[in-house]
Write a protein that holds these residues in place. Structure first.
Motif, PDB file in Angstrom:
ATOM      1  N   ILE A 106      -8.527   2.186  -5.080  1.00 21.56           N
ATOM      2  CA  ILE A 106      -7.449   1.397  -4.469  1.00 21.56           C
ATOM      3  C   ILE A 106      -8.031   0.587  -3.318  1.00 21.56           C
ATOM      4  CG2 ILE A 106      -5.195   1.474  -3.332  1.00 21.56           C
ATOM      5  CD1 ILE A 106      -4.698   4.144  -4.664  1.00 21.56           C
ATOM      6  N   ALA A 107      -7.801  -0.730  -3.340  1.00 19.68           N
ATOM      7  CA  ALA A 107      -8.288  -1.632  -2.275  1.00 19.68           C
ATOM      8  C   ALA A 107      -7.140  -2.530  -1.840  1.00 19.68           C
ATOM      9  CB  ALA A 107      -9.470  -2.454  -2.774  1.00 19.68           C
ATOM     10  N   ILE A 108      -6.307  -2.016  -0.942  1.00 18.18           N
ATOM     11  CA  ILE A 108      -5.121  -2.748  -0.469  1.00 18.18           C
ATOM     12  C   ILE A 108      -5.043  -2.606   1.043  1.00 18.18           C
ATOM     13  CG2 ILE A 108      -2.618  -2.992  -0.624  1.00 18.18           C
ATOM     14  CD1 ILE A 108      -2.737  -1.641  -3.342  1.00 18.18           C
ATOM     15  N   ASP A 109      -4.829  -3.725   1.720  1.00 16.41           N
ATOM     16  CA  ASP A 109      -4.660  -3.716   3.172  1.00 16.41           C
ATOM     17  C   ASP A 109      -3.335  -3.054   3.528  1.00 16.41           C
ATOM     18  OD1 ASP A 109      -4.527  -4.175   5.860  1.00 16.41           O
ATOM     19  OD2 ASP A 109      -4.745  -6.355   5.757  1.00 16.41           O
ATOM     20  N   ASN A 110      -3.383  -2.131   4.497  1.00 18.42           N
ATOM     21  CA  ASN A 110      -2.157  -1.419   4.885  1.00 18.42           C
ATOM     22  C   ASN A 110      -1.102  -2.352   5.457  1.00 18.42           C
ATOM     23  OD1 ASN A 110      -2.999   1.187   4.154  1.00 18.42           O
ATOM     24  ND2 ASN A 110      -4.154   1.419   6.065  1.00 18.42           N
ATOM     25  N   ALA A 111      -1.509  -3.510   5.997  1.00 18.61           N
ATOM     26  CA  ALA A 111      -0.551  -4.434   6.625  1.00 18.61           C
ATOM     27  C   ALA A 111       0.099  -5.380   5.616  1.00 18.61           C
ATOM     28  CB  ALA A 111      -1.249  -5.257   7.713  1.00 18.61           C
ATOM     29  N   LEU A 112      -0.325  -5.321   4.351  1.00 16.55           N
ATOM     30  CA  LEU A 112       0.196  -6.240   3.339  1.00 16.55           C
ATOM     31  C   LEU A 112       1.595  -5.802   2.913  1.00 16.55           C
ATOM     32  CD1 LEU A 112      -1.201  -8.712   2.136  1.00 16.55           C
ATOM     33  CD2 LEU A 112      -1.719  -7.344   0.115  1.00 16.55           C
ATOM     34  N   MET A 172       0.825  -1.206   0.000  1.00 12.80           N
ATOM     35  CA  MET A 172       0.000   0.000   0.000  1.00 12.80           C
ATOM     36  C   MET A 172       0.859   1.255   0.000  1.00 12.80           C
ATOM     37  SD  MET A 172      -2.899   1.344  -0.163  1.00 12.80           S
ATOM     38  CE  MET A 172      -3.586   2.986   0.088  1.00 12.80           C
ATOM     39  N   GLY A 173       1.950   1.230   0.795  1.00 12.82           N
ATOM     40  CA  GLY A 173       2.802   2.420   0.864  1.00 12.82           C
ATOM     41  C   GLY A 173       3.411   2.754  -0.486  1.00 12.82           C
ATOM     42  N   LEU A 174       3.965   1.741  -1.153  1.00 14.18           N
ATOM     43  CA  LEU A 174       4.592   1.980  -2.448  1.00 14.18           C
ATOM     44  C   LEU A 174       3.551   2.228  -3.526  1.00 14.18           C
ATOM     45  CD1 LEU A 174       7.156   2.041  -4.164  1.00 14.18           C
ATOM     46  CD2 LEU A 174       6.954  -0.420  -4.424  1.00 14.18           C
ATOM     47  N   GLY A 175       2.471   1.421  -3.528  1.00 12.46           N
ATOM     48  CA  GLY A 175       1.436   1.593  -4.549  1.00 12.46           C
ATOM     49  C   GLY A 175       0.758   2.945  -4.448  1.00 12.46           C
ATOM     50  N   GLY A 176       0.538   3.412  -3.207  1.00  7.99           N
ATOM     51  CA  GLY A 176      -0.082   4.726  -3.038  1.00  7.99           C
ATOM     52  C   GLY A 176       0.766   5.844  -3.621  1.00  7.99           C
ATOM     53  N   LYS A 177       2.097   5.733  -3.456  1.00  5.48           N
ATOM     54  CA  LYS A 177       2.987   6.761  -4.026  1.00  5.48           C
ATOM     55  C   LYS A 177       2.932   6.750  -5.553  1.00  5.48           C
ATOM     56  CE  LYS A 177       6.206   6.614  -0.125  1.00  5.48           C
ATOM     57  NZ  LYS A 177       7.586   6.287   0.310  1.00  5.48           N
ATOM     58  N   LEU A 178       2.914   5.543  -6.131  1.00  6.14           N
ATOM     59  CA  LEU A 178       2.873   5.454  -7.592  1.00  6.14           C
ATOM     60  C   LEU A 178       1.564   6.038  -8.136  1.00  6.14           C
ATOM     61  CD1 LEU A 178       4.326   1.852  -8.046  1.00  6.14           C
ATOM     62  CD2 LEU A 178       5.491   4.014  -8.515  1.00  6.14           C
ATOM     63  N   VAL A 179       0.459   5.737  -7.474  1.00  2.00           N
ATOM     64  CA  VAL A 179      -0.831   6.254  -7.935  1.00  2.00           C
ATOM     65  C   VAL A 179      -0.873   7.774  -7.806  1.00  2.00           C
ATOM     66  CG1 VAL A 179      -3.314   6.275  -7.452  1.00  2.00           C
ATOM     67  CG2 VAL A 179      -2.053   4.114  -7.469  1.00  2.00           C
ATOM     68  N   SER A 180      -0.273   8.300  -6.731  1.00  4.95           N
ATOM     69  CA  SER A 180      -0.280   9.760  -6.551  1.00  4.95           C
ATOM     70  C   SER A 180       0.492  10.471  -7.656  1.00  4.95           C
ATOM     71  CB  SER A 180       0.305  10.104  -5.177  1.00  4.95           C
ATOM     72  OG  SER A 180       1.681   9.752  -5.121  1.00  4.95           O
ATOM     73  N   VAL A 181       1.488   9.776  -8.228  1.00  5.66           N
ATOM     74  CA  VAL A 181       2.238  10.362  -9.334  1.00  5.66           C
ATOM     75  C   VAL A 181       1.436  10.300 -10.634  1.00  5.66           C
ATOM     76  CG1 VAL A 181       4.299  10.075 -10.762  1.00  5.66           C
ATOM     77  CG2 VAL A 181       4.472   9.876  -8.293  1.00  5.66           C
ATOM     78  N   LEU A 182       0.710   9.187 -10.846  1.00  7.92           N
ATOM     79  CA  LEU A 182      -0.011   9.004 -12.094  1.00  7.92           C
ATOM     80  C   LEU A 182      -1.388   9.665 -12.104  1.00  7.92           C
ATOM     81  CD1 LEU A 182       0.845   5.237 -12.746  1.00  7.92           C
ATOM     82  CD2 LEU A 182       1.722   7.217 -14.002  1.00  7.92           C
ATOM     83  N   ARG A 183      -1.955   9.909 -10.931  1.00  9.02           N
ATOM     84  CA  ARG A 183      -3.313  10.461 -10.887  1.00  9.02           C
ATOM     85  C   ARG A 183      -3.420  11.796 -11.630  1.00  9.02           C
ATOM     86  NH1 ARG A 183      -7.321   8.985  -7.187  1.00  9.02           N
ATOM     87  NH2 ARG A 183      -5.742   8.152  -5.760  1.00  9.02           N
ATOM     88  N   PRO A 184      -2.476  12.754 -11.463  1.00  9.52           N
ATOM     89  CA  PRO A 184      -2.585  14.016 -12.214  1.00  9.52           C
ATOM     90  C   PRO A 184      -2.536  13.807 -13.728  1.00  9.52           C
ATOM     91  CG  PRO A 184      -1.057  14.245 -10.386  1.00  9.52           C
ATOM     92  CD  PRO A 184      -1.366  12.797 -10.501  1.00  9.52           C
ATOM     93  N   VAL A 185      -1.801  12.768 -14.182  1.00  9.25           N
ATOM     94  CA  VAL A 185      -1.696  12.513 -15.618  1.00  9.25           C
ATOM     95  C   VAL A 185      -3.046  12.108 -16.200  1.00  9.25           C
ATOM     96  CG1 VAL A 185      -0.572  11.085 -17.365  1.00  9.25           C
ATOM     97  CG2 VAL A 185       0.712  11.842 -15.359  1.00  9.25           C
ATOM     98  N   THR A 186      -3.829  11.349 -15.416  1.00  5.74           N
ATOM     99  CA  THR A 186      -5.129  10.875 -15.909  1.00  5.74           C
ATOM    100  C   THR A 186      -6.283  11.813 -15.551  1.00  5.74           C
ATOM    101  OG1 THR A 186      -5.412   9.557 -13.887  1.00  5.74           O
ATOM    102  CG2 THR A 186      -4.379   8.477 -15.770  1.00  5.74           C
ATOM    103  N   ALA A 187      -5.990  12.842 -14.740  1.00  4.23           N
ATOM    104  CA  ALA A 187      -7.076  13.716 -14.278  1.00  4.23           C
ATOM    105  C   ALA A 187      -7.716  14.465 -15.434  1.00  4.23           C
ATOM    106  CB  ALA A 187      -6.546  14.699 -13.226  1.00  4.23           C
ATOM    107  N   GLU A 188      -6.922  14.874 -16.443  1.00  6.31           N
ATOM    108  CA  GLU A 188      -7.470  15.645 -17.547  1.00  6.31           C
ATOM    109  C   GLU A 188      -8.439  14.811 -18.397  1.00  6.31           C
ATOM    110  OE1 GLU A 188      -3.715  14.904 -20.582  1.00  6.31           O
ATOM    111  OE2 GLU A 188      -3.888  16.821 -19.532  1.00  6.31           O
ATOM    112  N   ARG A 189      -8.349  13.448 -18.281  1.00  7.76           N
ATOM    113  CA  ARG A 189      -9.278  12.576 -19.007  1.00  7.76           C
ATOM    114  C   ARG A 189     -10.399  12.082 -18.087  1.00  7.76           C
ATOM    115  NH1 ARG A 189      -4.811   9.277 -20.207  1.00  7.76           N
ATOM    116  NH2 ARG A 189      -6.140   7.447 -19.845  1.00  7.76           N
ATOM    117  N   ASP A 190     -10.451  12.595 -16.869  1.00  3.59           N
ATOM    118  CA  ASP A 190     -11.472  12.227 -15.888  1.00  3.59           C
ATOM    119  C   ASP A 190     -11.454  10.725 -15.588  1.00  3.59           C
ATOM    120  OD1 ASP A 190     -12.403  14.826 -15.611  1.00  3.59           O
ATOM    121  OD2 ASP A 190     -13.770  14.609 -17.317  1.00  3.59           O
ATOM    122  N   VAL A 191     -10.265  10.172 -15.463  1.00  2.00           N
ATOM    123  CA  VAL A 191     -10.114   8.754 -15.120  1.00  2.00           C
ATOM    124  C   VAL A 191     -10.154   8.630 -13.594  1.00  2.00           C
ATOM    125  CG1 VAL A 191      -8.612   6.734 -15.198  1.00  2.00           C
ATOM    126  CG2 VAL A 191      -8.813   8.231 -17.198  1.00  2.00           C
TER     127      VAL A 191
END
Length: 455
Positions: free
Chosen positions: A326-332, A303-322
């Motif tokens: 995210i459904a990941i257990d924090n303890a995984l 979750m820690g690493l995946g959340g960082k990656l999504v935060s980087v890509l989210r602005p790229v897809t925001a202009e297309r309204d994507v």
């Protein structure tokens, strides 16, 4: 060949306990048998001595002044028997013998625990103790054989009565000794179990070496492992330095080639720039392969690493309204190097971001002995016949989508190689969202394997 120390120690203990108890069984049985036999022999000798003391000689014939007082001699088949057999003449015998006579000339071979064996009044064997004596001191002295007997079953029953509790005692002793041996086994191997846990900690990157932990018997091994880990760390540093030098050494020539390519005619410029970019991508892949071959493991939060990656890509897809879910257990978490997992997931998430129309779902869960990561989108997806080829380096699909991304087609292949290096599997499926579903399955206990040749 047994490779388990625990099994070897257990088998050795069982064999040792079995041998000791077998010797104890035989020894105690022999000692008790000798003791009981000696008691019976002593009793029979006393009877013979009593008979000899009561015998008198009259007119050359033997007579008994007084019979032994034991009432068993007066009962037919009473359990105790005596007989006096002169070399010539009639024999004297107890009433308990009834109409059976003891054969004083029984063959020596038919003996049982030192006694002669003869048939008793009931037809069962009886054990006989005999002595050859003489009465009188002058020439007409009479020689005779005095015999005393008892049923063989008495001796057998006495031995059985002893052996039954002896068996129980030895079985109980075997159980106690086996439990003690297995307890000793567990206690003795406990330091090795803790060493294994320390090795897992070193492997996960939480410790650098084993330190000085461990019993004195394994300290030489621990010291050698510590030296090996130190040498490996030095090799890692040297490999990093060489990789860095190679990266810097390639960067300048590739930049120059790209600048020269800009001066080429338009029909050749695109091809030359793509080839330069292909060389850069493959050089980066070679450096990644070298780094994965030497870096140590570490525990990485999905979750820690995946959340960082999504935060980087989210602005790229925001202009297309994507939209992202995210459904990941924090303890995984995974025992995977963070840089490797970031590159693997980054390529997959970047691919989903490029092709998704309106929705991306990023999830992870633990299923028994595996951790499954799913990345799904609602894009055009990949046809089933194209899912295998797309995982090969440089493979790209022909598409009519007007958002065809730039690149060399290495993203999915790099992710597949990284997954394979950690014993994971990457499969492409059709998502219920309508697009592509990438399923990345890691074993819970990751064992890093050599990376496939990226050439």
């Amino acid at each position: 060949m047994m490779r388990s120390l625990r099994l070897r120690l257990a088998v050795g203990a069982v064999i040792a306990i079995g041998l000791v108890l077998l010797v104890a069984w035989l020894s105690l049985t022999r000692l008790f048998t000798d003791y009981v036999v000696e008691r019976y022999r002593s009793e029979m000798t006393t009877i013979v001595d009593t008979l000899a003391a009561e015998l008198t000689l009259k007119d050359g014939k033997l007579s008994l002044a007084r019979e032994p007082a034991d009432p068993r001699f007066d009962l037919p088949n009473g359990g105790r028997y005596w007989q006096v057999s002169p070399l010539t003449g009639d024999s004297l015998r107890s009433r308990s013998l009834w109409d059976v006579a003891i054969d004083p000339d029984a063959p020596v071979g038919s003996r049982y625990e030192g006694f002669s064996v003869s048939a008793g009044p009931d037809g069962r064997p009886m054990l006989v103790h005999s002595q050859t004596l003489s009465l009188g001191e002058s020439a007409p002295a009479v020689r005779f054989v005095a015999s005393a007997a008892f049923p063989q079953r008495e001796l057998d029953e006495a031995l059985r009565d002893f052996q039954a509790p002896l068996r129980l005692m030895l079985l109980a002793t075997a159980g106690v000794l086996a439990a003690a041996a297995f307890l000793q086994n567990a206690i003795g191997l406990a330091p090795l179990r803790r060493l294994r846990e320390r090795a897992a900690s070193v492997r996960a990157g939480r410790d650098r070496d084993f330190g000085t932990y461990g019993p004195s018997e394994v300290q030489p091994l621990v010291s050698e492992i510590n030296l090996l880990l130190k040498e490996r760390e030095m090799a890692v540093e040297r490999a990093r330095a060489r990789a860095s030098d190679l990266a810097h050494g390639l960067k300048t020539p590739l930049t120059v080639l790209a600048q020269l390519a800009e001066r080429l005619p338009a029909e050749d410029r695109g091809l030359a720039l793509r080839q330069v970019e292909l060389v850069r991508q493959r050089a980066d892949r070679q450096l990644q392969a070298a780094r994965m071959g030497v870096e140590r493991m570490a525990t990485t939060s999905v979750m820690g690493l995946g959340g960082k990656l999504v935060s980087v890509l989210r602005p790229v897809t925001a202009e297309r309204d994507v939209a992202w879910k995210i459904a990941i257990d924090n303890a995984l978490s995974l025992d995977v190097d963070p840089a490797d997992l970031a590159e693997c997931l980054g390529n997959l998430l970047d691919n989903a971001a490029k092709w998704a129309r309106s929705f991306i779902r990023f999830s992870a869960r633990r299923d028994q002995g595996a951790i499954t990561i799913l990345i799904e989108d609602d894009g055009p997806g990949i046809a089933e016949q194209d899912r295998g080829p797309i995982l090969k380096r440089g493979a790209r699909l022909d598409t009519t989508d007007d958002r065809e991304p730039e690149g060399t087609g290495l993203g999915l292949a790099i992710s597949a190689d990284i997954a394979d290096a950690y014993g994971a599997t990457l499969t492409l499926e059709r998502s219920d969202l309508g697009g592509l579903r990438v399923r990345l399955t890691f074993p819970v206990r990751v064992e890093r394997r050599p990376l496939r040749d990226p050439a």
